[in-house]
Design a protein around this motif. Structure first.
Motif, mmCIF file in Angstrom:
data_model
loop_
_atom_site.group_PDB
_atom_site.id
_atom_site.type_symbol
_atom_site.label_atom_id
_atom_site.label_comp_id
_atom_site.label_asym_id
_atom_site.label_seq_id
_atom_site.Cartn_x
_atom_site.Cartn_y
_atom_site.Cartn_z
ATOM 1 N N ILE A 449 0.819 -1.212 0.000
ATOM 2 C CA ILE A 449 0.000 0.000 0.000
ATOM 3 C C ILE A 449 0.851 1.260 0.000
ATOM 4 N N GLY A 450 1.770 1.352 0.953
ATOM 5 C CA GLY A 450 2.521 2.584 1.124
ATOM 6 C C GLY A 450 3.236 2.976 -0.157
ATOM 7 N N ASP A 451 3.967 2.015 -0.710
ATOM 8 C CA ASP A 451 4.641 2.266 -1.985
ATOM 9 C C ASP A 451 3.647 2.671 -3.045
ATOM 10 N N ALA A 452 2.543 1.954 -3.102
ATOM 11 C CA ALA A 452 1.557 2.234 -4.139
ATOM 12 C C ALA A 452 1.016 3.640 -4.019
ATOM 13 N N ILE A 453 0.724 4.061 -2.784
ATOM 14 C CA ILE A 453 0.196 5.415 -2.603
ATOM 15 C C ILE A 453 1.248 6.446 -3.002
ATOM 16 N N ARG A 454 2.478 6.215 -2.549
ATOM 17 C CA ARG A 454 3.529 7.178 -2.889
ATOM 18 C C ARG A 454 3.712 7.274 -4.394
ATOM 19 N N ASN A 455 3.751 6.127 -5.063
ATOM 20 C CA ASN A 455 3.885 6.157 -6.521
ATOM 21 C C ASN A 455 2.698 6.828 -7.180
ATOM 22 N N SER A 456 1.496 6.589 -6.624
ATOM 23 C CA SER A 456 0.313 7.242 -7.174
ATOM 24 C C SER A 456 0.484 8.752 -7.145
ATOM 25 N N PHE A 457 0.946 9.271 -6.009
ATOM 26 C CA PHE A 457 1.084 10.721 -5.886
ATOM 27 C C PHE A 457 2.139 11.255 -6.831
ATOM 28 N N THR A 620 4.406 0.954 -9.391
ATOM 29 C CA THR A 620 3.031 0.477 -9.269
ATOM 30 C C THR A 620 2.228 1.483 -8.493
ATOM 31 N N THR A 621 1.074 1.872 -9.038
ATOM 32 C CA THR A 621 0.256 2.839 -8.335
ATOM 33 C C THR A 621 -0.863 2.118 -7.579
ATOM 34 N N PHE A 622 -1.581 2.888 -6.773
ATOM 35 C CA PHE A 622 -2.609 2.319 -5.918
ATOM 36 C C PHE A 622 -3.676 1.568 -6.718
ATOM 37 N N TRP A 638 -6.714 -2.171 2.097
ATOM 38 C CA TRP A 638 -6.973 -1.399 0.881
ATOM 39 C C TRP A 638 -7.967 -0.295 1.183
ATOM 40 N N GLY A 639 -8.885 -0.577 2.116
ATOM 41 C CA GLY A 639 -9.808 0.470 2.526
ATOM 42 C C GLY A 639 -9.066 1.617 3.180
ATOM 43 N N VAL A 640 -8.055 1.267 3.982
ATOM 44 C CA VAL A 640 -7.252 2.302 4.638
ATOM 45 C C VAL A 640 -6.598 3.197 3.598
ATOM 46 N N GLY A 641 -5.972 2.567 2.608
ATOM 47 C CA GLY A 641 -5.309 3.332 1.550
ATOM 48 C C GLY A 641 -6.285 4.231 0.815
ATOM 49 N N ALA A 642 -7.463 3.659 0.506
ATOM 50 C CA ALA A 642 -8.453 4.443 -0.222
ATOM 51 C C ALA A 642 -8.888 5.648 0.586
#
Lengths: 677, 410
Positions: A449-457, A620-622, A638-642
Motif C-alpha cells: 500500500i505505502g509504496d503504491a500510494i507514494r507512486n500514485s502521488f 506500481t500505483t494504488f 486497501w480500505g485504509v489506503g483508499a
C-alpha cells in the motif's frame, strides 16, 4: 518607416498563431499519433511468439480483421454498447432532477453544498468504490440475511452480483457525478428571464421545460453524455469486479488478446474496430438528435392547433389554475428535494462502507467479520515514531500561528508577508520532519500500500504538471489565436478524449520499447532520470494525455468567456507579448488552470488501465495494486489506503474551492470552471 | 492595493486570521493529539498472517538440513501471483533476517508476466519472478530470465530431487521449485445433492443443479482441460477433431450455465456467490477459512480432486534479466529454501513446497497444520496428474475461452 514597410516587417517577424500550442502538438505527435499509427500497422501483421515483440510485420495482411468480424466480437460489443447506452440514459434520468433542483430551486449556499456532495464521492478511488458494492450485495452479507429474515426475498439471498444488473448499477454509480455536474452548469447558465418570459407568454411549466429549458441546456446535456458514454464503453474494470461472466466487455477482450493471448495483431484490430464502432454510435446518436426537432417541426401546424385549443380552455379557468400552480410548485420542489437526498445517499453509501470496512477485524475487505479492529490502520503508523512526528508538526505550526498573531498588528510588515508566515511554518515543519526523521518514508513504507500510494502521488503530480503546462498553453492559443490550425488541433484533442484507455495503453506499451534506442528520450524511459525511474516517466506520459486534453478545454472555455480588451490594453501600453502573457493572461486563467490541475490530478490518481499496462517495479500505483488484489484477495488495508487518498483529494478540493471563493466565484461559476464551460 | 488582490485571486490573509481563534486551535490540536495517541496504541499490534494453520516457527526440523543465510542489502522487487507468500516472508522477517526491503507486485497469468518483461526490454525493475514451468523455455529463449547463481543458493540441497531437474530446466540453472499444486473443485453439499467425484460430475452439475451458480478458472488450458479429462483425452492434444469437439461442447452447451470466470473464487465463495467452483487446491483450502470467517459452516463444503486426470503445475523462482539486485534475489531464494521458512510459507498459501521428507518435516515443524489432504497427495493421486505442454493448440484453447465468455455474457 512608412506604414506599409513597417507592416511587412512586422508580418515577417510575427510568430505563428499556434506558437503556444507547439509543446502540446509535439507531445501529442510523439506520444499519441505515432503510437496509434503503429497500432494500426500491427493490426495488419501476424502473431509471432518467437520474437520479443510478438508481431511479424514482414508480410501485411488483413487476416486479423476477418477473424475479428465474427460473432464473438460483435456479440460482446453489442453487450458493451447496451450497458453503456442504458447507463447513460439512466444517468440522465437520475441526474437531471438533481441538477434541476440545484440550479433552480435552491439558494446559492445550498447549491454549493449539493454540488460538493455530488463531487466528493467521485474523488474516492473508483476501484475501491466498485469493490465496496460487493458488501451490500453479497448473498451471504448482512443486508441479504436481513432481507431473507424479513421474508422479502427467497432463501438464496440477494442474487444481483455476477449479473448484468450489478454491472449496470455500478457503472451508473461511478459516472453519475460526471453527468450531474455538466447538467447543472448547463441549466444554471440559462438566463432566468427566458423562463420567466416563457411563463408570462402563457406556457405551462411542462411546455417551458421542453420548449425553453431543455433546448437551451442542450449543449451541456451533450457534454454530459459524451463525458459519460465514451468512458463507459471502454470501462471493463467495473464489469470484471462485479459482473462475473455477464460482465464481459469489449475492453477486457482487447486487454486479454494483448497480454493474455499475446496476439497483438488481433488485439489491435479489435481496438481499431472498437473506436470505429463508438464513433459510429456517436454519429448515429447525433443524427437522431438532429432529426427529431425537424420531425417535430413538421408536425408543428398540428401542435399549434392543439395548443390553441388547450389555451382557449385554460383561459376560462385562469383563476383556479393559479392556485393549483402554486400548490403544484411546492409539491414539485418537495419531490425534487427528496429525490436529491436519495441520490446523495446512493452516492455516499459505498464511501461509508469503505470507511467502515477499513476497520474490519477479519482478513477480507468485503466479508464483515462482525467485529472492528484498528490493526489495519495501525500498520500504517509506527507507534511512537509517528506520535513524535505529529508532536513536532503541531509545535512548529503553533509557533507559526503565534508568530502570525504577534505580527498581526505590526503594520510595518506587508500583509502578504504575514500570509506566508503560516504557510512557511507548515512547509518548514514538513522539511524539518522529513530531513530529520524520514517520517514520510516510515509512514508510507508499508509493503504494497505505502509504496503504491507514494507512486500514485508522484505519478499524478508529474502528469498534472505536464498537463497544466501544455494544456494551459494550448488553451490560451485556442482562445486567443484561432485560425486554420484550430480545427485540426481540436480534432486531435477530441480524438484523445474519445479513444478508449485500453487503446492508449496498448499503443504506449508497444511504443516505448521501440524508442528505447533513441538517444536522449530512450534512456528517460528505461533508466529514468534523477530520483525518478523509467516506469514513473512512462506513467507521466500515459496519464498526461487525457489530463492535458481536459485542461485544454477548461482553460480555453474560461479564456473565451473573458474580454480580450485587457490584453489589448497591455499591448497598447507597450508590454511585449511575453510580458502581457505573464502579467495579464496568466492571472486571468490562474483559477482555470488550478481547477484543471485539480481535476487532472484526481483523474490521474484514479487511472487504472493505462497504469496497469505501463507499470513496472517501483512504479506500481494504488489502483494498479488494487486491481492486482482483486484477482486474488482484498484485505481491509486497501480500505485504509483508499480513505487516505480520499482525504488528500478532499483536502485539495477544499483548498481549491476556498481559492476560487476568495476570487469572488460563486458555486455556479466554480462548477462551470470544472466542466470546462 | 485591494484591486491587485482581487485580480490575482490568491489567498487573502484576513479570512484565516478571523477563523482561527484560540479555542478552535485548542480543539483541533486536542483532536490531533487524540488521534496520534490512538495511532500509537494500535501501532504495536500485529496483523494476523497465518491462515489455515500456524507454522510454529520455533520448532526446528531434525535431520541434516542446510540452513545457510546470506545477508544482502538494498531493495528486492518480486513479481508474483496474488497472495502467494506469507506477508512476513516478503516483509518484516525478510528485512530483519536478510537486510533487504521487499516490494511485491502481482500478475494474474504467465502471459501477462512475459508481456511485461518483454515490453520493458530488461528494465522492468523486477528481480524475482515466478513463472509456471512450461513457460520457462520460451522465457530463456527470449532472454527474459537470467541464470541463478547456485553458489549463492547452497540450500537447494533441501529440495526433494523429485522436484528438481524438470523437463523445462533439467539442470536448474534458471529456476528452482517454489511449490506445486493441482486443480479440482469445491462445492456446497447443502445446495447440491449429488455425490460428486470426478470431472464429469462437475460438468453435469454445472449444467444441472448449479446452473447459473458455478464458477470456472479463468485460464484456457484449465477450462478446456475439464472437458478433456472427463472424456479421457490428453489435455495437451493438438488434434483438430478433439479441439472441435471441445469447442462444440463448451461453447454451445456449457458456457451459458457459467456464472463467473474466476481463478481465485475463495472470497466470493464465502460471500455466497457460487455453489460450486473450480479451484486450485491452495485457494480452495483458503476458502474454508473465509467461509468460516463469514459465519458459514465449512463442513458444508466438500473438496474434490479432479479425476480421472487433472493438472500438475509447478511454479518456480526465477531471476529476471536485467534485475537490479540479483545478489539479493539469490539470497532470498536461498533463504526461502530453509525448511522452517518453507513450511511457514506452505502454511500460508497451502501448496506443497517440494522439501525433502515432507511428512516428517510437517509433523515436527507444523503439527497443527489443517486440511493436509488438500496439500499433500499420495503417489496414486500424483500419478493421475499431468503437466501442461505449450503447443500451437493453445491459441485455439484461448479462442474457445473467449467464445465461451461471449456466450456466457448472454
Amino acid at each position: 518607416m512608412t506604414v506599409s514597410v513597417a507592416a511587412k516587417f512586422r508580418s515577417k517577424t510575427r510568430a505563428p498563431k499556434y506558437l503556444l500550442a507547439i509543446p502540446a502538438i509535439i507531445w501529442y505527435l510523439v506520444f499519441f499519433a505515432a503510437p496509434i499509427a503503429f497500432i494500426v500497422l500491427y493490426s495488419f501483421g501476424t502473431k509471432d511468439t518467437t520474437k520479443l515483440l510478438p508481431v511479424d510485420l514482414s508480410s501485411l495482411s488483413s487476416n486479423s480483421y476477418s477473424s475479428v468480424f465474427d460473432e464473438t466480437f460483435f456479440k460482446v460489443f453489442r453487450a458493451t454498447l447496451r450497458i453503456s447506452i442504458v447507463a447513460t440514459i439512466m444517468c440522465v434520468v437520475i441526474g437531471l432532477p438533481v441538477a434541476y433542483f440545484a440550479a433552480f430551486k435552491v439558494a446559492e449556499k445550498w447549491k454549493a453544498v449539493i454540488l460538493a456532495a455530488v463531487v466528493v464521492p467521485s474523488f474516492t478511488s473508483f476501484l475501491i468504490r466498485t469493490v465496496a458494492w460487493r458488501i451490500p450485495l453479497a448473498p451471504n452479507g448482512t443486508l441479504s440475511k436481513w432481507l431473507v429474515d424479513m421474508g422479502y426475498i427467497g432463501s438464496n439471498g440477494i442474487q444481483i452480483l455476477e449479473t448484468a444488473t450489478a454491472v449496470q448499477i455500478a457503472i451508473v454509480y461511478n459516472y453519475l457525478g460526471f453527468m450531474i455536474l455538466p447538467l447543472f452548469v448547463a441549466l444554471d447558465r440559462i438566463d432566468v428571464r427566458m423562463r420567466e418570459a416563457s411563463k408570462d407568454l402563457g406556457a405551462g411549466r411542462i411546455a417551458t421545460f421542453f420548449g425553453v429549458t431543455l433546448p437551451l441546456a442542450g449543449p451541456g446535456i451533450i457534454a454530459g453524455v459524451l463525458l459519460t458514454f465514451i468512458p463507459m464503453c471502454g470501462d471493463y474494470v467495473t464489469a470484471t469486479v462485479l459482473g462475473g461472466a455477464k460482465g464481459n466487455m469489449i475492453g477486457s477482450m482487447i486487454a486479454s488478446q494483448f497480454s493474455g493471448a499475446q496476439n497483438w495483431p488481433l488485439g489491435s484490430a479489435m481496438a481499431i474496430l472498437m473506436i470505429g464502432a463508438v464513433l459510429l454510435t456517436l454519429i448515429v446518436g447525433a443524427a437522431i438528435f438532429w432529426i427529431l426537432p425537424r420531425l417535430a417541426r413538421l408536425a408543428s401546424p398540428l401542435m399549434q392547433q392543439v395548443r390553441r385549443k388547450i389555451h382557449e380552455r385554460a383561459a376560462s379557468q385562469v383563476r383556479s389554475e393559479k392556485i393549483q400552480t402554486r400548490v403544484k410548485r411546492e409539491v414539485l420542489s418537495k419531490v425534487l428535494a427528496i429525490w436529491t437526498v436519495l441520490v446523495l445517499i446512493f452516492l455516499f453509501v459505498p464511501i461509508l462502507l469503505v470507511i467502515l470496512h477499513s476497520f474490519n477485524a477479519g482478513s477480507s475487505f468485503t466479508i464483515w467479520s462482525g467485529s472492528t479492529s484498528l490493526k489495519w490502520w495501525g500498520e500504517l503508523f509506527d507507534g511512537a515514531e509517528s506520535f513524535a512526528v505529529l508532536i513536532r508538526f503541531a509545535v512548529l505550526i503553533a509557533i507559526g500561528l503565534i508568530a502570525k498573531t504577534y505580527f498581526k498588528n505590526k503594520t510595518y510588515l506587508s500583509s502578504s508577508l504575514k500570509t506566508w508566515i503560516v504557510t512557511g511554518a507548515f512547509v518548514l515543519a514538513l522539511i524539518i520532519n522529513g530531513v530529520i526523521t524520514n517520517w514520510y518514508r516510515t509512514i508510507f513504507d508499508f509493503a504494497g500500500i505505502g509504496d503504491a500510494i507514494r507512486n500514485s502521488f508522484i505519478a499524478a503530480f508529474g502528469a498534472t504538471i505536464i498537463a497544466v503546462i501544455i494544456g494551459g498553453m494550448s488553451g490560451v492559443a485556442l482562445a486567443r489565436r484561432p485560425g486554420g490550425w484550430t480545427k485540426a488541433f481540436m480534432a486531435t484533442v477530441f480524438l484523445i478524449l474519445v479513444t478508449p484507455e485500453i487503446m492508449d495503453a496498448i499503443a504506449l506499451v508497444t511504443w516505448f520499447p521501440r524508442i528505447k534506442d533513441v538517444p536522449l528520450i530512450g534512456t528517460i524511459f528505461s533508466s529514468g532520470w534523477g530520483p525518478f525511474n523509467g516506469g514513473i516517466n512512462k506513467l507521466w506520459v500515459g496519464q498526461s494525455l487525457y489530463a492535458s486534453a481536459v485542461v485544454t478545454l477548461i482553460v480555453r472555455a474560461r479564456l473565451a468567456g473573458l474580454d480580450e480588451s485587457l490584453e489589448e490594453a497591455a499591448g497598447d501600453l507597450g508590454a511585449t507579448p511575453a510580458r502581457a502573457f505573464r502579467q495579464i493572461t496568466l492571472p486571468l486563467i490562474a483559477s482555470a488552470m488550478v481547477a484543471g490541475g485539480l481535476l487532472s490530478f484526481a483523474l490521474c490518481l484514479d487511472n487504472a488501465v493505462i497504469s496497469t499496462l505501463l507499470s513496472e517495479a517501483g512504479s506500481t500505483t494504488f489502483p494498479v495494486a488494487l486491481l492486482g488484489a482483486t484477482r486474488s484477495t482484498i484485505k481491509p488495508f486497501w480500505g485504509v489506503g483508499a480513505v487516505l487518498l480520499f482525504m488528500v483529494t478532499l483536502g485539495a478540493l477544499w483548498f481549491l474551492a476556498v481559492l476560487l471563493r476568495r476570487g469572488g466565484d460563486s458555486a455556479s461559476k466554480i462548477a462551470a470552471t470544472f466542466t470546462g464551460s | 492595493m485591494s484591486n491587485e488582490k482581487k485580480q490575482l485571486k490568491m489567498l487573502a490573509p484576513e479570512g484565516f486570521r478571523e477563523k482561527l481563534s484560540r479555542r478552535a486551535f485548542l480543539q483541533g490540536g486536542t483532536a490531533l493529539a487524540g488521534f496520534a495517541l490512538v495511532a500509537a496504541a494500535c501501532g504495536s499490534s500485529d496483523g494476523d498472517s497465518a491462515e489455515g494453520g500456524e507454522a510454529g516457527g520455533e520448532n526446528l526440523a531434525s535431520g541434516d538440513w542446510s540452513r545457510v543465510v546470506n545477508q544482502s542489502s538494498g531493495t528486492l522487487a518480486m513479481y508474483t501471483w496474488g497472495d502467494y507468500n506469507d506477508p512476513e516472508l516478503v516483509g518484516a522477517l525478510a528485512a530483519s533476517t536478510l537486510n533487504v526491503t521487499m516490494k511485491v507486485d502481482y500478475y494474474a497469468s504467465n502471459e501477462d508476466l512475459i508481456t511485461k518483461l518483454a515490453t520493458s526490454g530488461g528494465a522492468s525493475g523486477f528481480d524475482i519472478v515466478v513463472p509456471t514451468g512450461p513457460y520457462i523455455p520460451q522465457m530463456i529463449e527470449k532472454g527474459l530470465i537470467q541464470k541463478l547463481d547456485k553458489s549463492l543458493i547452497p540450500n537447494m540441497v533441501n529440495v526433494d530431487p523429485n522436484y528438481l531437474a524438470q523437463a523445462w530446466d533439467p539442470t536448474n540453472e534458471y529456476s528452482v521449485c517454489k511449490n506445486w499444486g493441482t486443480v479440482g473443485y469445491l462445492y456446497d453439499t447443502t445446495k447440491i445433492s449429488k455425490e460428486m467425484t470426478n470431472w464429469q460430475d462437475f460438468l453435469d452439475v454445472c449444467m444441472g443443479e448449479a446452473s447459473g451458480n458455478c464458477a470456472v478458472i479463468d485460464a484456457a488450458p484449465n477450462y478446456c482441460g475439464a472437458w478433456f479429462w472427463a472424456n479421457g483425452i490428453d489435455w495437451n492434444t493438438e488434434k483438430v477433431e478433439d479441439l472441435d469437439a471441445c469447442e462444440k461442447f463448451l461453447v454451445e452447451e456449457f458456457a451459458q450455465h457459467i456464472k463467473a470466470f474466476d481463478s481465485y473464487p475463495s472470497t466470493k465463495l464465502a460471500e455466497g456467490a457460487y455453489a460450486i467452483a473450480m479451484a486450485w487446491n491452495g485457494d480452495a483450502r483458503q476458502a474454508y477459512v473465509r467461509i468460516e470467517e463469514a459465519g458459514g459452516n465449512p463442513d458444508d463444503w466438500k473438496w474434490v480432486l479432479g479425476s480421472p486426470e487433472t493438472e500438475l503445475w509447478m511454479d518456480n523462482y526465477c531471476i529476471a534479466a536485467g534485475a537490479p539486485n540479483a545478489e539479493a534475489a539469490n539470497a532470498w531464494i536461498n533463504w526461502d529454501l530453509i525448511p522452517e521458512i518453507s513450511i511457514k510459507d506452505l502454511s500460508y498459501h497451502g501448496y506443497h513446497t517440494g522439501m525433502k521428507n515432507m511428512s516428517t518435516l510437517i509433523s515436527e515443524v507444523a503439527p497443527d497444520l489443517t486440511r493436509g489432504d488438500m496439500i499433500f497427495f499420495g503417489d496414486d493421486q500424483v500419478a493421475t496428474m499431468r503437466t501442461q505442454v505449450i503447443t500451437p493448440a493453445l491459441d485455439r484453447l484461448i479462442d474457445i475461452l473467449n467464445k465461451s465468455k461471449a456466450k456466457a455474457g448472454g
